[in-house]
Design a protein around this motif. Structure first.
Motif, PDB file in Angstrom:
ATOM      1  N   ALA A  83       0.813  -1.215   0.000  1.00  0.00           N
ATOM      2  CA  ALA A  83       0.000   0.000   0.000  1.00  0.00           C
ATOM      3  C   ALA A  83       0.848   1.268   0.000  1.00  0.00           C
ATOM      4  N   ASP A  87       1.499   4.369  -5.413  1.00  0.00           N
ATOM      5  CA  ASP A  87       1.416   5.481  -6.376  1.00  0.00           C
ATOM      6  C   ASP A  87       2.565   5.461  -7.385  1.00  0.00           C
ATOM      7  N   GLU A 147      -5.903  -2.085   3.434  1.00  0.00           N
ATOM      8  CA  GLU A 147      -5.121  -0.855   3.268  1.00  0.00           C
ATOM      9  C   GLU A 147      -4.915  -0.543   1.781  1.00  0.00           C
ATOM     10  N   ARG A 151      -6.217   2.723  -0.275  1.00  0.00           N
ATOM     11  CA  ARG A 151      -5.276   3.535  -1.050  1.00  0.00           C
ATOM     12  C   ARG A 151      -5.770   3.705  -2.497  1.00  0.00           C
ATOM     13  N   ARG A 154      -8.721   6.146  -2.598  1.00  0.00           N
ATOM     14  CA  ARG A 154      -8.268   7.537  -2.425  1.00  0.00           C
ATOM     15  C   ARG A 154      -7.611   8.076  -3.690  1.00  0.00           C
TER      16      ARG A 154
END
Length: 373
Positions: A83, A87, A147, A151, A154
């Motif tokens: 997690a 990105d 988690e 993530r 979001r």
């Protein structure tokens, strides 16, 4: 710090997945050749030192009349699913796919969320208060999965509704059934079969059912049984050409990637199935059978032989693929869940598939188109 992403060769892709724990067969270069309506691309993530650290097979489906694509990563990408660092993997991927003309991205993180032992599933089926698997307390709750889901939400990803397999509604099962083989002798695996399974394996032996491995020529026999199965179970069969393409593409990549098994009895093939292998993970892929001579239990004999062969070649898991998450006695799919779990299989829930709309208007238009079909 994000990774650098670019298209990679088939050789680079195969080398990378061979060096890792088993990757889904849907994330191998060969799978792109099985899907001629999609354009396939191998992508690789590179770290600052120039080392390949992650891969993805992306399937691109063109929208009719537009040079825009739905990008699909079935059971991928093959990255470090942690997690905290997500990105740096997913942002460069979305940027690359946007440049390629994708309006929407769908992926299926190969992340397990929960597991239920065969005993837990059996107790759930018997419990009138449990309608679905999620009503039953999981045997194992994978701590990182929640988690990762948070993530993704979001970051703008949305959990997809399960779709069919046809056309644009690509979709892989969220719930599967897996028989753990690692560290168990064949005798222990046999003892893990429920009473019904053990009885049926014996019945088949007594009746003289012989299970043999077939070759490409036998796909036609498999296909006749598969069409009969489709009519009986009410699904639309894939064309024979699909299985031929699958055989050619997968066995060219690795001669043992795909196997075909046939169960014979008194000169007739009563059941047949395909089995796929990547590393030490073995999948039961497509099955077919006739209603004739059901009492000799050819299908059970076939599965037991495939499980035994998987164990012999050192597989850690025999994967029965998709199951329903319903525990409802009136649901016709419950029988299949009972059969798979009866082999000592545990129910496994993955994170499911996730969508990222790169172009909200086109993404919405596609959802609307799919919902009306």
């Amino acid at each position: 710090m994000s990774h650098h992403l670019k298209a990679i060769t088939r050789e680079e892709h195969l080398r990378f997945v061979a060096s890792r724990p088993p990757v889904s067969h849907l994330q191998l270069p060969s799978w792109g050749e099985v899907k001629p309506d999609w354009r396939a691309e191998s992508l690789g993530w590179f770290d600052d030192g120039g080392d390949l650290v992650g891969t993805a097979l992306v399937l691109l489906r063109p929208l009719p009349k537009l040079r825009r694509y739905l990008a699909y990563l079935p059971e991928g990408p093959v990255i470090d699913w942690n997690a905290a660092g997500l990105d740096r993997w997913l942002e460069p991927m979305l940027a690359h796919l946007k440049r390629r003309g994708a309006f929407s991205v769908k992926m299926g993180p190969p992340v397990v969320a929960r597991r239920w032992s065969a005993e837990a599933v059996k107790a759930g089926i018997a419990d009138p208060g449990a309608r679905r698997l999620r009503d039953v307390k999981a045997t194992v709750d994978e701590p990182g999965a929640r988690e990762i889901a948070e993530r993704l939400r979001r970051a703008g990803w949305r959990q997809a509704e399960p779709g069919g397999e046809d056309g644009f509604a690509a979709g892989q099962p969220r719930y599967v059934c897996q028989v753990p083989l690692a560290g168990r002798s064949l005798e222990q695996i046999q003892n893990g079969l429920n009473q019904q399974w053990r009885r049926n394996v014996k019945k088949a032996e007594k009746a003289g059912v012989k299970v043999v491995q077939g070759d490409q020529e036998d796909l036609r026999v498999f296909y006749e049984l598969y069409v009969e199965t489709a009519e009986r179970d009410g699904f639309v069969p894939r064309p024979l050409a699909y299985f031929r393409r699958m055989w050619t593409a997968l066995t060219a990549e690795d001669p043992d990637r795909m196997r075909l098994y046939l169960a014979h009895h008194d000169g007739e093939v009563l059941a047949a199935a395909t089995m796929l292998t990547v590393g030490d993970h073995v999948w039961y892929s497509y099955g077919a059978s006739t209603v004739r001579r059901r009492e000799v239990q050819a299908s059970t004999a076939l599965q037991w032989r495939m499980m035994s062969d998987a164990h012999e070649r050192g597989a850690r898991v025999y994967d029965f693929r998709g199951i329903t998450d319903t525990l409802d006695e009136d649901d016709p799919l419950l029988g299949l869940l009972r059969f798979k779990v009866g082999a000592g299989g545990e129910a496994v829930e993955y994170l499911g598939e996730w969508d990222y709309p790169l172009n909200k208007v086109l993404h919405k238009a596609l959802q609307l188109y799919l919902s009306r079909r």
